[in-house]
Design a protein around this motif. Structure first.
Motif, mmCIF file in Angstrom:
data_model
loop_
_atom_site.group_PDB
_atom_site.id
_atom_site.type_symbol
_atom_site.label_atom_id
_atom_site.label_comp_id
_atom_site.label_asym_id
_atom_site.label_seq_id
_atom_site.Cartn_x
_atom_site.Cartn_y
_atom_site.Cartn_z
ATOM 1 N N CYS A 137 48.390 42.927 42.488
ATOM 2 C CA CYS A 137 49.249 43.479 41.434
ATOM 3 C C CYS A 137 50.589 43.955 41.987
ATOM 4 C CB CYS A 137 48.517 44.624 40.750
ATOM 5 S SG CYS A 137 49.253 45.146 39.197
ATOM 6 N N LEU A 149 52.589 44.786 30.168
ATOM 7 C CA LEU A 149 51.227 45.307 30.275
ATOM 8 C C LEU A 149 51.235 46.517 31.212
ATOM 9 C CD1 LEU A 149 48.472 44.293 29.104
ATOM 10 C CD2 LEU A 149 47.978 43.443 31.396
ATOM 11 N N GLU A 152 47.726 49.971 34.860
ATOM 12 C CA GLU A 152 46.276 50.116 34.937
ATOM 13 C C GLU A 152 45.571 48.960 34.228
ATOM 14 O OE1 GLU A 152 42.678 51.453 36.114
ATOM 15 O OE2 GLU A 152 44.648 52.167 36.784
ATOM 16 N N GLU A 153 46.094 48.532 33.096
ATOM 17 C CA GLU A 153 45.495 47.413 32.374
ATOM 18 C C GLU A 153 45.657 46.112 33.154
ATOM 19 O OE1 GLU A 153 46.577 47.108 28.251
ATOM 20 O OE2 GLU A 153 46.548 49.278 27.976
ATOM 21 N N GLU A 156 42.979 46.036 35.668
ATOM 22 C CA GLU A 156 41.703 45.716 35.028
ATOM 23 C C GLU A 156 41.560 44.210 34.810
ATOM 24 O OE1 GLU A 156 41.712 48.022 31.482
ATOM 25 O OE2 GLU A 156 41.236 49.912 32.492
ATOM 26 N N VAL A 157 42.648 43.554 34.423
ATOM 27 C CA VAL A 157 42.624 42.100 34.249
ATOM 28 C C VAL A 157 42.295 41.418 35.577
ATOM 29 C CG1 VAL A 157 44.057 40.058 33.788
ATOM 30 C CG2 VAL A 157 44.208 42.065 32.287
ATOM 31 N N ALA A 197 44.912 38.411 27.914
ATOM 32 C CA ALA A 197 45.445 39.761 28.132
ATOM 33 C C ALA A 197 46.842 39.894 27.530
ATOM 34 C CB ALA A 197 45.484 40.068 29.629
ATOM 35 N N THR A 200 46.507 39.910 23.634
ATOM 36 C CA THR A 200 45.929 41.167 23.165
ATOM 37 C C THR A 200 46.961 42.295 23.214
ATOM 38 O OG1 THR A 200 43.724 40.517 23.903
ATOM 39 C CG2 THR A 200 44.105 42.868 23.548
ATOM 40 N N HIS A 201 47.736 42.317 24.312
ATOM 41 C CA HIS A 201 48.768 43.355 24.442
ATOM 42 C C HIS A 201 49.848 43.186 23.375
ATOM 43 C CE1 HIS A 201 51.332 46.325 26.281
ATOM 44 N NE2 HIS A 201 52.304 45.442 26.430
ATOM 45 N N LYS A 204 48.551 44.387 20.067
ATOM 46 C CA LYS A 204 48.489 45.849 20.017
ATOM 47 C C LYS A 204 49.882 46.433 19.747
ATOM 48 C CE LYS A 204 46.925 49.874 22.671
ATOM 49 N NZ LYS A 204 48.171 50.637 22.536
#
Length: 213
Positions: A137, A149, A152-153, A156-157, A197, A200-201, A204
């Protein structure tokens, strides 16, 4: 041989012995300390000069994997650092698969103990996956593929991807005739998870910006 060198040598022999035995059985947690020391040609008390118990030895194995994989990924990132627009995901997957093929025992043993009875070893694997994900990352080229994004997300991905790729690496090790297909499948999974991901972001953000009725 100096005391320090002897300590390192003994520790390495114990790790190698445990990997040899668990690789044959597909079970690290079933090993006995006496059989490990016998395999390492060391006395039983020698084990406790290096490790507290079997879980401590297992954690050491996982940390060795973490160090080696991060070093391998760093090589990829450093060698391509000047290529700002390069998608390095295929290179990272290939580098890990190649490393797994060269070092099959820790890969197979680590994957087999992901859901094993040794809690410290399971937690160690989770921490290693986290550390490797954080390292990946840190490359801006990865972050650019998941624009907006939260950090932290994003991690997670990458953790989800790392878990999938780890288990696929076992297949890569054990089915050399299918390695090309396994690699291609891994790249498809990487693309799908990244795309999911991102979508989805975006969804949102759209929901958050839509006024309540």
């Amino acid at each position: 041989m100096t005391s320090t060198a002897s300590t390192i040598h003994g520790r390495t022999r114990l790790i190698d012995a445990a990997l040899n035995l668990s690789y044959q059985r597909r079970s690290f947690s079933s090993l006995g300390i006496r059989e490990i020391t016998r395999e390492a040609s060391l006395s039983a008390p020698a084990f406790y000069r290096h490790f507290e118990d079997l879980a401590d030895l297992g954690t050491a194995v996982i940390l060795e994997v973490e160090k080696a994989v991060i070093e391998a990924f760093t090589e990829v990132r450093m060698s391509t650092a000047k290529e700002a627009d390069l998608d390095i995901r295929p290179m990272l997957v290939k580098r890990f698969f190649d490393w797994a093929a060269e070092n099959p025992k820790p890969v197979v043993v680590g994957a087999s103990e992901a859901f094993g009875p040794l809690e410290r070893m399971r937690n160690g694997l989770k921490k290693t996956i986290r550390a490797i994900s954080e390292d990946i990352c840190s490359d801006n080229r990865i972050a650019a593929l998941l624009p907006g994004l939260p950090h932290e997300e994003m991690i997670e991905v990458l953790e989800v991807l790392a878990q999938n790729v780890l288990f696929m690496a076992v297949e890569y090790v054990e089915k050399p005739q299918e390695r090309s297909a396994i690699y291609d499948k891994a790249l498809r999974i990487v693309s799908v998870i990244f795309a999911g991901a991102h979508a989805t972001h975006a969804m949102k953000l759209e929901q958050d910006s839509t006024p309540a009725p």
